[in-house]
Design a protein around this motif. Sequence first.
Motif, short mmCIF file in Angstrom:
data_model
loop_
_atom_site.label_atom_id
_atom_site.label_comp_id
_atom_site.label_asym_id
_atom_site.label_seq_id
_atom_site.Cartn_x
_atom_site.Cartn_y
_atom_site.Cartn_z
N SER A 137 25.01 -4.26 12.53
CA SER A 137 23.60 -4.51 12.21
C SER A 137 22.86 -3.18 12.04
N GLU A 138 21.99 -3.13 11.05
CA GLU A 138 21.23 -1.91 10.75
C GLU A 138 19.79 -2.27 10.42
N ASP A 139 18.84 -1.54 11.05
CA ASP A 139 17.43 -1.69 10.69
C ASP A 139 17.14 -0.79 9.50
N VAL A 140 16.90 -1.39 8.35
CA VAL A 140 16.68 -0.64 7.12
C VAL A 140 15.20 -0.36 6.93
N ALA A 141 14.85 0.90 6.68
CA ALA A 141 13.47 1.30 6.39
C ALA A 141 13.52 2.36 5.30
N LEU A 142 13.02 2.01 4.13
CA LEU A 142 13.01 2.93 2.98
C LEU A 142 11.56 3.23 2.64
N ASP A 143 11.20 4.50 2.64
CA ASP A 143 9.79 4.86 2.48
C ASP A 143 9.63 6.02 1.51
N PRO A 144 9.46 5.74 0.21
CA PRO A 144 9.25 6.82 -0.76
C PRO A 144 7.89 7.47 -0.59
N ALA A 145 7.78 8.71 -1.06
CA ALA A 145 6.49 9.41 -1.00
C ALA A 145 5.49 8.73 -1.93
N ALA A 146 4.22 8.99 -1.69
CA ALA A 146 3.16 8.39 -2.50
C ALA A 146 3.18 8.94 -3.92
N VAL A 147 2.79 8.10 -4.86
CA VAL A 147 2.70 8.52 -6.25
C VAL A 147 1.25 8.73 -6.64
N THR A 148 1.05 9.49 -7.68
CA THR A 148 -0.30 9.72 -8.21
C THR A 148 -0.36 9.26 -9.65
N GLY A 149 -1.56 8.99 -10.12
CA GLY A 149 -1.72 8.58 -11.51
C GLY A 149 -2.71 7.44 -11.63
N THR A 154 0.82 -1.21 0.00
CA THR A 154 0.00 0.00 0.00
C THR A 154 0.85 1.26 0.00
N THR A 155 1.82 1.30 0.91
CA THR A 155 2.65 2.51 1.04
C THR A 155 3.95 2.43 0.25
N GLY A 156 4.37 1.22 -0.11
CA GLY A 156 5.64 1.05 -0.81
C GLY A 156 6.84 1.00 0.11
N GLU A 157 6.61 0.97 1.43
CA GLU A 157 7.72 0.96 2.37
C GLU A 157 8.47 -0.38 2.31
N PHE A 158 9.79 -0.28 2.28
CA PHE A 158 10.67 -1.45 2.27
C PHE A 158 11.33 -1.57 3.64
N SER A 159 11.20 -2.73 4.28
CA SER A 159 11.75 -2.93 5.62
C SER A 159 12.67 -4.15 5.64
#
Length: 248
Positions: free
Chosen positions: A199-211, A143-148
């Motif tokens: 060790s690193e907790d990776v969280a990548l969260d791009p902004a929402a897209v429209t279209g 839904t959000t595109g967040e990568f964890s």
Amino acid sequence: MAVLKGLIKIEGTLDGLTFYKGKKGYLIRTKGGISKERIQKDPAFIRTRENANEFGLAATAGKILRYALSTLIRNAKDSTLPSRLMTTMILIKNQDTASPRGQRNPAMGLSTPEGKRLLHDFNFNTHANLTQVLHAAYSVNGTTGEFSMPGFVPGTQLVAPPGASHVTLQSALLNVDFNTEVRDLKLSDPLNLRINLTSEDVALDPAAVTGTGITMILLQLSFFQEINGIQYHLNNGAFNTLNVLKVI
């Protein structure tokens, strides 16, 4: 076809005759083939015209996607990308069961679950497939595109190329309409990590897209070598990955 005998060896076309070298020596054949006008108008070639049109639609779809991701592809591609992507788009357009033959297209194919599956896990650089490079468990929010990716240890869970000292992870959300070519690309903040045992907790969260087009989630890994405090792209990005994680 005739065989040329004698001392003179010719290759090329002359007066409607084509001279070429084959397994049996130098051969001659008449210049022939079906005219372009006949293919375009003759009812006998209707299937040829239909196939050619669909082939063109697939090629265009691949080109649109490459342009939409040009900022990421620039540092993560191989020489076979255009042909591989077009082959995938041909398979995707076959999932279009609504359009008549000759007009089936990837845009309609991608609206189906099977069409989405065909683009899922596509690697833009065959020299660096994501599954071969990243050996860590991760999750993607559809839904959000967040990568964890919690507890990521680059030194043990990453197959880094020789000489790499750092890796940058970045995710992307892309919405692209293959009919109008309107696109919206959003990138997460890049996360640069030293390749070690930390060790690193990776969280990548791009902004929402429209279209109103197809939305896909992508991940890119870029490798760098640090020299005197400055990071340089390793081998011009030949080992970088860019992968389609999910098609929504």
